[in-house]
Motif scaffolding. Structure first.
Motif, PDB file in Angstrom:
ATOM      1  N   ILE A   1       3.643  -0.386 -14.862  1.00  0.00           N
ATOM      2  CA  ILE A   1       4.306   0.814 -15.359  1.00  0.00           C
ATOM      3  C   ILE A   1       3.819   1.252 -16.736  1.00  0.00           C
ATOM      4  O   ILE A   1       3.779   2.439 -17.042  1.00  0.00           O
ATOM      5  N   ASN A   2       3.419   0.301 -17.589  1.00  0.00           N
ATOM      6  CA  ASN A   2       3.002   0.657 -18.952  1.00  0.00           C
ATOM      7  C   ASN A   2       1.490   0.744 -19.129  1.00  0.00           C
ATOM      8  O   ASN A   2       1.009   0.885 -20.254  1.00  0.00           O
ATOM      9  N   LEU A   3       0.738   0.698 -18.036  1.00  0.00           N
ATOM     10  CA  LEU A   3      -0.719   0.802 -18.139  1.00  0.00           C
ATOM     11  C   LEU A   3      -1.129   2.225 -18.517  1.00  0.00           C
ATOM     12  O   LEU A   3      -0.482   3.200 -18.131  1.00  0.00           O
ATOM     13  N   THR A   4      -2.231   2.342 -19.254  1.00  0.00           N
ATOM     14  CA  THR A   4      -2.788   3.639 -19.616  1.00  0.00           C
ATOM     15  C   THR A   4      -4.287   3.632 -19.321  1.00  0.00           C
ATOM     16  O   THR A   4      -4.860   2.595 -18.986  1.00  0.00           O
ATOM     17  N   GLY A   5      -4.924   4.803 -19.463  1.00  0.00           N
ATOM     18  CA  GLY A   5      -6.370   4.887 -19.307  1.00  0.00           C
ATOM     19  C   GLY A   5      -6.851   4.522 -17.919  1.00  0.00           C
ATOM     20  O   GLY A   5      -6.169   4.759 -16.913  1.00  0.00           O
ATOM     21  N   ALA A   6      -8.023   3.891 -17.854  1.00  0.00           N
ATOM     22  CA  ALA A   6      -8.635   3.543 -16.566  1.00  0.00           C
ATOM     23  C   ALA A   6      -7.761   2.592 -15.769  1.00  0.00           C
ATOM     24  O   ALA A   6      -7.693   2.680 -14.536  1.00  0.00           O
ATOM     25  N   ALA A   7      -7.062   1.692 -16.460  1.00  0.00           N
ATOM     26  CA  ALA A   7      -6.216   0.726 -15.763  1.00  0.00           C
ATOM     27  C   ALA A   7      -5.110   1.423 -14.983  1.00  0.00           C
ATOM     28  O   ALA A   7      -4.735   0.982 -13.888  1.00  0.00           O
ATOM     29  N   ALA A   8      -4.579   2.512 -15.540  1.00  0.00           N
ATOM     30  CA  ALA A   8      -3.510   3.244 -14.850  1.00  0.00           C
ATOM     31  C   ALA A   8      -4.010   3.869 -13.555  1.00  0.00           C
ATOM     32  O   ALA A   8      -3.239   4.078 -12.614  1.00  0.00           O
ATOM     33  N   ASN A   9      -5.304   4.140 -13.491  1.00  0.00           N
ATOM     34  CA  ASN A   9      -5.867   4.800 -12.313  1.00  0.00           C
ATOM     35  C   ASN A   9      -6.223   3.849 -11.185  1.00  0.00           C
ATOM     36  O   ASN A   9      -6.234   4.258 -10.017  1.00  0.00           O
ATOM     37  N   ASN A  10      -6.541   2.611 -11.497  1.00  0.00           N
ATOM     38  CA  ASN A  10      -7.041   1.746 -10.417  1.00  0.00           C
ATOM     39  C   ASN A  10      -6.260   0.453 -10.214  1.00  0.00           C
ATOM     40  O   ASN A  10      -6.608  -0.341  -9.339  1.00  0.00           O
ATOM     41  N   GLN A  11      -5.214   0.215 -11.002  1.00  0.00           N
ATOM     42  CA  GLN A  11      -4.474  -1.041 -10.862  1.00  0.00           C
ATOM     43  C   GLN A  11      -3.055  -0.766 -10.340  1.00  0.00           C
ATOM     44  O   GLN A  11      -2.327   0.057 -10.900  1.00  0.00           O
ATOM     45  N   PHE A  12      -2.698  -1.480  -9.297  1.00  0.00           N
ATOM     46  CA  PHE A  12      -1.408  -1.303  -8.652  1.00  0.00           C
ATOM     47  C   PHE A  12      -0.819  -2.675  -8.309  1.00  0.00           C
ATOM     48  O   PHE A  12      -1.560  -3.624  -8.033  1.00  0.00           O
ATOM     49  N   GLN A  13       0.496  -2.741  -8.311  1.00  0.00           N
ATOM     50  CA  GLN A  13       1.162  -3.934  -7.800  1.00  0.00           C
ATOM     51  C   GLN A  13       1.773  -3.564  -6.454  1.00  0.00           C
ATOM     52  O   GLN A  13       2.502  -2.572  -6.346  1.00  0.00           O
ATOM     53  N   ILE A  14       1.455  -4.352  -5.429  1.00  0.00           N
ATOM     54  CA  ILE A  14       1.969  -4.082  -4.088  1.00  0.00           C
ATOM     55  C   ILE A  14       2.667  -5.323  -3.570  1.00  0.00           C
ATOM     56  O   ILE A  14       2.096  -6.415  -3.572  1.00  0.00           O
ATOM     57  N   THR A  15       3.900  -5.144  -3.164  1.00  0.00           N
ATOM     58  CA  THR A  15       4.631  -6.261  -2.555  1.00  0.00           C
ATOM     59  C   THR A  15       4.610  -6.108  -1.043  1.00  0.00           C
ATOM     60  O   THR A  15       4.446  -5.010  -0.501  1.00  0.00           O
ATOM     61  N   HIS A  16       4.795  -7.232  -0.369  1.00  0.00           N
ATOM     62  CA  HIS A  16       4.676  -7.270   1.089  1.00  0.00           C
ATOM     63  C   HIS A  16       5.814  -8.129   1.639  1.00  0.00           C
ATOM     64  O   HIS A  16       6.132  -9.195   1.100  1.00  0.00           O
ATOM     65  N   LYS A  17       6.432  -7.641   2.695  1.00  0.00           N
ATOM     66  CA  LYS A  17       7.387  -8.492   3.412  1.00  0.00           C
ATOM     67  C   LYS A  17       7.424  -8.103   4.879  1.00  0.00           C
ATOM     68  O   LYS A  17       7.067  -6.981   5.250  1.00  0.00           O
ATOM     69  N   ILE A  18       7.837  -9.053   5.711  1.00  0.00           N
ATOM     70  CA  ILE A  18       7.949  -8.849   7.143  1.00  0.00           C
ATOM     71  C   ILE A  18       9.374  -9.199   7.550  1.00  0.00           C
ATOM     72  O   ILE A  18       9.900 -10.256   7.176  1.00  0.00           O
ATOM     73  N   GLY A  19       9.997  -8.293   8.300  1.00  0.00           N
ATOM     74  CA  GLY A  19      11.368  -8.523   8.734  1.00  0.00           C
ATOM     75  C   GLY A  19      12.324  -8.615   7.562  1.00  0.00           C
ATOM     76  O   GLY A  19      12.232  -7.866   6.591  1.00  0.00           O
ATOM     77  N   THR A  20      13.223  -9.563   7.634  1.00  0.00           N
ATOM     78  CA  THR A  20      14.226  -9.753   6.575  1.00  0.00           C
ATOM     79  C   THR A  20      13.804 -10.828   5.581  1.00  0.00           C
ATOM     80  O   THR A  20      14.600 -11.253   4.740  1.00  0.00           O
ATOM     81  N   GLY A  21      12.537 -11.247   5.642  1.00  0.00           N
ATOM     82  CA  GLY A  21      12.058 -12.285   4.742  1.00  0.00           C
ATOM     83  C   GLY A  21      11.921 -11.790   3.313  1.00  0.00           C
ATOM     84  O   GLY A  21      12.108 -10.613   3.006  1.00  0.00           O
ATOM     85  N   ALA A  22      11.569 -12.710   2.429  1.00  0.00           N
ATOM     86  CA  ALA A  22      11.438 -12.394   1.004  1.00  0.00           C
ATOM     87  C   ALA A  22      10.164 -11.608   0.741  1.00  0.00           C
ATOM     88  O   ALA A  22       9.168 -11.723   1.468  1.00  0.00           O
ATOM     89  N   GLU A  23      10.182 -10.809  -0.346  1.00  0.00           N
ATOM     90  CA  GLU A  23       9.001 -10.080  -0.766  1.00  0.00           C
ATOM     91  C   GLU A  23       8.006 -11.026  -1.423  1.00  0.00           C
ATOM     92  O   GLU A  23       8.391 -11.963  -2.102  1.00  0.00           O
TER      93      GLU A  23
END
Length: 291
Positions: free
Chosen positions: A71-93
């Motif tokens: 959320i606080n990234l700026t510049g080039a980092a803001a354009n190419n860096q993402f955090q993605i969480t993954h879960k299946i069913g009712t399991g934990a992220e």
């Protein structure tokens, strides 16, 4: 080599999410879907309980998956860096990475395989042209399902509703119009109301003048910052030593002091108000404009 009983690749029909920098727009953005049957319509189910894990993740075109909130990234980092969480069913992220993941999710016999990804991003991103996507393969020894998560971006424009100009040197928030006409070597006041303004999106902030000569030598400009209630919170001053087409805001000096104006690179949209009194009384030459 064990061949999976269920194999399906749906990367030719990506799951698309749109990241929007507008104030109030969702962050994270969620993608939900069910794994389809191997053929025909409907959702995949199993006769027996299954353990599903992320088998492979490939990111393309410089897209980077990070483990911390961007959320606080700026510049080039803001354009190419993402955090993605993954879960299946009712399991934990779990946080998605391009390296091997140990997390697994249990799918009960007869249950639909529900997948969810949450994409966290910085609202200071500016690049909307690079095609960004990741291919994710989930399954086990018997299941091999690959899908594509395409990350589109939309940069919300700054709205200037409430901005305008007024005749004369005014040092309180004026009533403004879209245009005005000033007398010879007179002054005008410009009010800028910037809605959803994300300062981190801009390398420079400046006041520009589209007249052929620019700001003529001798022009003085008083800049004021206004609060949300239109109360002046600070005064800054600039004098043109030569004709100049634009004045960087960092060249303004605090009135009664020597400190130059500065601003922080914000990562969230805010309402910002500036007021400028542009005075041509001591400008070189004679000027009369319709603004």
């Amino acid at each position: 080599m064990v061949t999976a009983v269920y194999q399906k690749d749906t990367t030719n029909a990506p799951i698309t999410v749109e990241l929007n920098t507008a104030a109030g727009a969702e962050n994270p953005v969620t993608a939900d879907f069910n794994i389809p049957r191997y053929a025909g319509n409907g959702n995949l189910t199993f006769k027996n309980e299954q353990k599903i894990k992320v088998k492979k993740v490939v990111a393309y075109n410089g897209t980077q998956l990070i483990s911390t909130d961007p959320i606080n990234l700026t510049g080039a980092a803001a354009n190419n860096q993402f955090q993605i969480t993954h879960k299946i069913g009712t399991g934990a992220e779990a946080i998605l990475t391009t390296s091997e993941m140990e997390n697994s999710w249990s799918i009960a016999a007869g249950a639909v395989v529900e997948v969810q990804n949450n994409i966290y991003f910085s609202k200071v991103l500016t690049d909307v042209t690079t095609t960004r996507y990741i291919d994710i393969t989930i399954g086990n020894d018997n299941i091999d399902f690959t899908y594509r998560l395409q990350i589109d971006r939309k940069v919300a424009p700054v709205a200037v509703t409430g901005s305008g100009v007024a005749v004369g040197a005014i040092y309180t928030a004026p009533s403004v119009t879209g245009e005005c006409e000033i007398d010879e070597n007179s002054a005008f006041t410009a009010l800028y109301v910037l809605n959803n303004f994300i300062s981190g999106n801009y390398k420079e902030q400046y006041l520009s003048w589209s007249a052929q000569t620019g700001f003529p030598k001798g022009t003085t400009v008083t800049m004021m910052e206004l609060s949300s209630k239109n109360v002046v919170s600070s005064y800054w001053y600039y004098k043109a030593d030569a004709n100049i087409s634009k004045i960087p805001l960092v060249d303004f000096k605090r009135m009664g002091g020597t400190k130059n104006f500065e601003y922080t690179a914000e990562t969230e949209g805010i309402i910002k108000k500036y007021m400028f009194v542009v005075d041509f009384a001591n400008a070189v030459g004679k000027y009369c404009w319709k603004l």
